[in-house]
Design an enzyme around this catalytic site. Structure first.
Site, short mmCIF file in Angstrom:
data_model
loop_
_atom_site.label_atom_id
_atom_site.label_comp_id
_atom_site.label_asym_id
_atom_site.label_seq_id
_atom_site.Cartn_x
_atom_site.Cartn_y
_atom_site.Cartn_z
N LYS A 22 8.90 9.21 -7.88
CA LYS A 22 8.76 8.12 -6.90
C LYS A 22 9.78 7.02 -7.21
CE LYS A 22 5.03 5.20 -5.01
NZ LYS A 22 3.60 4.83 -5.14
N SER B 235 0.79 5.31 -1.00
CA SER B 235 2.19 5.02 -0.89
C SER B 235 3.12 6.10 -1.45
CB SER B 235 2.48 3.69 -1.60
OG SER B 235 2.29 3.82 -2.99
N SER C 278 -2.82 5.52 -4.14
CA SER C 278 -1.48 5.93 -3.72
C SER C 278 -0.97 7.27 -4.28
CB SER C 278 -0.45 4.85 -4.08
OG SER C 278 -0.54 3.79 -3.17
#
Lengths: 486, 98
Positions: free
Chosen positions: A78, A153, A177
């Site tokens: 990420k 997310s 997330s």
């Protein structure tokens, strides 16, 4: 089977027996990214050259008989985890050109284990969102239905694993997330206990809630990746000095010794999709048939978790994001003549709407005259929520629930309604407030063919019970074997 | 405790505190959205939290000590590398006082 479809475990076996090389494996993953990226949009940065170099080094290491379970395995990360020399944007215009001068501790650990870093994955800007639509860079689409969101997310991290654009990935979880996108994309994602994984080099959103964790194709891979990234780190003062167990050894068959708690409050959740509810009930039956004992538990403060979270997380965010001022890194508005004007212009042009919204909420909650009514009150509610879990875990080992109230929604469906978007975090964010670990594992499909995830929550540092339960469930079901057609 | 609703002026004031410049359209939109969110948050007021200690971190850790050793961190030049404007080993900013 294509090489990019392999799990970490299977790829490791083939690398070990020299049936494949890391360079072959990495090349097929990079080609796969090229093939489907236009449709899925999971990557912000791909690192083909450095990945092939790392793969070559991994092959040399394997030839010398020197390998770990991750040596030569293509992993993606990420884009809010710092990678030395590799752009780290947080999917924000304000960091569009930021190249970290150091590696996050989790990246150092991946590199030490010989993993190949193939690139950086899309996300909601600064991890604020549940759909990855708040990315300032691009849209990520759900590999199961390209008109739908992948969750967020860590949407890029989950979509990339589901679409075989990496063998495993890292995400971060502040209110769900990791677990929610894993659920929406039909893969496995785990948020470890707060303090289990070092946050050094993770760009902070809400420091008391953030935790890095793995997103993988199955539970075994989750155990492998969690084992590599966990552990005490002097560079993170909230990291906990506690030995990391061998997570793989917790993957044993049989649920006779496990007591599963079923929270009575969750059934009456407004907006809970009947298909999600049915899939979770079915999962409960599967676990009972495997020998687990189910008991009713109560988490009486459940309805207060979302409001408490949306005071605490934006408050911490407003403070953490004060550092983005155009001085030390990232974007600067160069038109400004004076310092204050430069701060304001830089931040106003650099941050997207959701980030601004949360900075304003957080600043408001912390501002003079409101601190006690909002932040202090929410922090007290946090204590009550943590107590609920402590009491529940006196009579059970694992708590079972949905991950998200519905399967993945349509892109654009909730984008102008932040409150509705926040309410979709109802099942996940309590775990962040309490600091307990949680895992999402595939447990069904909607009639429209969208994946549904099962959430398991455990005691502080109870990752082994989660992995064991998730593993037994996975071995007894076929959900994780299905792949999206892209 | 007194939960106020948030209005246009509050948004402008708080945005200023947070060093954000917000255009008129966003002010209008934020005022409605944030007011909705704060009204929803208000339900925590239904709970009696007298004598409940606040939690700031979920895992209780007191004092993370380490030895006070001098270490070479990252070179100054590497840290300055990302700066939008730098000069002679320093960050450069627009003028602060007139």
């Amino acid at each position: 089977m294509k090489l990019y479809e392999l799990t970490i475990k299977k790829a490791h076996e083939l690398l070990k027996s020299r049936e494949i090389s890391s360079q072959e494996l990495t090349r097929t993953v990079l080609d796969r990214i090229t093939e489907v990226e236009e449709k899925v949009g999971a990557y912000i940065t791909t690192a083909s050259d450095s990945a092939m170099r790392e793969a070559m080094l991994a092959d040399e290491s394997i030839a010398k008989g020197n390998m770990s379970e991750l040596t030569g395995i293509p992993i993606a990360v990420k884009d809010l985890i710092c990678t030395k020399g590799m752009r780290t944007t947080c999917a924000s215009k304000i960091l569009y050109n930021f190249i970290p001068p150091y590696d996050a501790t989790v990246i150092s650990k991946l590199k030490k284990a010989g993993a190949v870093i193939v690139g950086k994955l899309n996300m909601d800007e600064f991890a604020m969102g549940s759909s990855t639509e708040n990315s300032g860079i691009k849209i990520t689409r759900n590999p199961w239905d390209l008109t739908r969101i992948p969750g967020g997310s860590s949407g890029g991290s989950a979509a990339a694993v589901a679409a075989d654009m990496c063998i495993g990935s890292l995400g971060s979880d502040t209110g769900g997330s990791i677990r929610q996108p894993a659920s929406h994309c039909g893969v496995v994602g785990m948020k470890p206990t707060y303090g289990r994984v070092s946050r050094f080099g993770l760009v902070a959103f809400a420091s008391s809630l953030d935790q890095i964790g793995p997103i993988t194709k199955d539970v075994t891979d989750c155990a492998i990746l969690a084992g590599v990234i966990s552990g005490y780190d002097l560079s993170d003062s909230t990291s906990v000095p506690r030995d990391v167990p061998d997570y793989l050894s917790s993957l044993t068959h049989g649920m006779d010794s496990v007591i599963i708690g079923v929270p009575k409050e969750y059934d009456s959740t407004e907006g809970l999709d009947p298909e999600v509810s049915a899939a979770v009930k079915n999962a409960r039956n599967v676990l009972e048939n495997l020998g687990a004992k189910c008991v009713d538990v109560s988490l009486p403060h459940t309805e207060y978790a979302v409001p408490a979270y949306y005071v605490i997380a934006p408050s911490e965010a407003s403070s953490n994001l004060a550092r983005f001022d155009g001085v030390k890194y990232g974007f600067r508005d160069k038109e400004a003549k004076e310092l204050l004007e430069m701060y304001k212009n830089t931040r106003s042009k650099g941050f997207g709407s959701e980030v601004k919204r949360r900075i304003i909420i957080g600043t408001y909650c912390l501002s003079a005259g409101y601190y006690d009514a909002y932040y202090k009150k929410a922090s007290q509610v946090r204590t009550l929520i943590t107590e609920d879990f402590r009491k529940a875990f006196e009579i059970c080992d694992v708590i079972i629930s949905p991950v998200a109230p519905t399967p993945a929604f349509k892109i654009g469906e909730k984008v102008d309604d932040p409150l509705t978007m926040y309410l979709s975090d109802i099942f996940t964010l309590s775990a962040n407030l309490a600091g307990i670990p949680g895992i999402s594992v595939p447990c069904g499909f909607s009639s429209g063919g969208l994946p549904i995830g099962l959430q398991l929550l455990g005691r502080h540092f109870g990752e082994e019970a989660l992995l064991k339960t998730a593993y037994n469930f996975e071995q007894a079901t076929e959900f994780h074997k299905k792949k999206p057609n892209i | 405790m007194n939960f106020m609703t948030i209005n246009r002026d509050d948004i402008i004031h708080v945005a200023d505190l947070a060093r954000l410049e917000i255009d008129e359209e966003s002010i209008q939109k934020f005022a409605v959205q944030i007011d909705d969110i704060l009204k929803y948050i208000k339900i925590i007021n239904n709970l009696n939290t007298e004598n409940i200690a606040p939690t700031s971190h979920a895992i209780v850790l007191t004092n993370a000590f380490r030895d006070d050793e001098i270490k070479q961190y990252i070179e100054r030049d590497a840290l300055l590398e990302n700066s939008p404007e730098k000069d002679n080993g320093s960050f450069v900013v627009p003028k602060v006082v007139g």
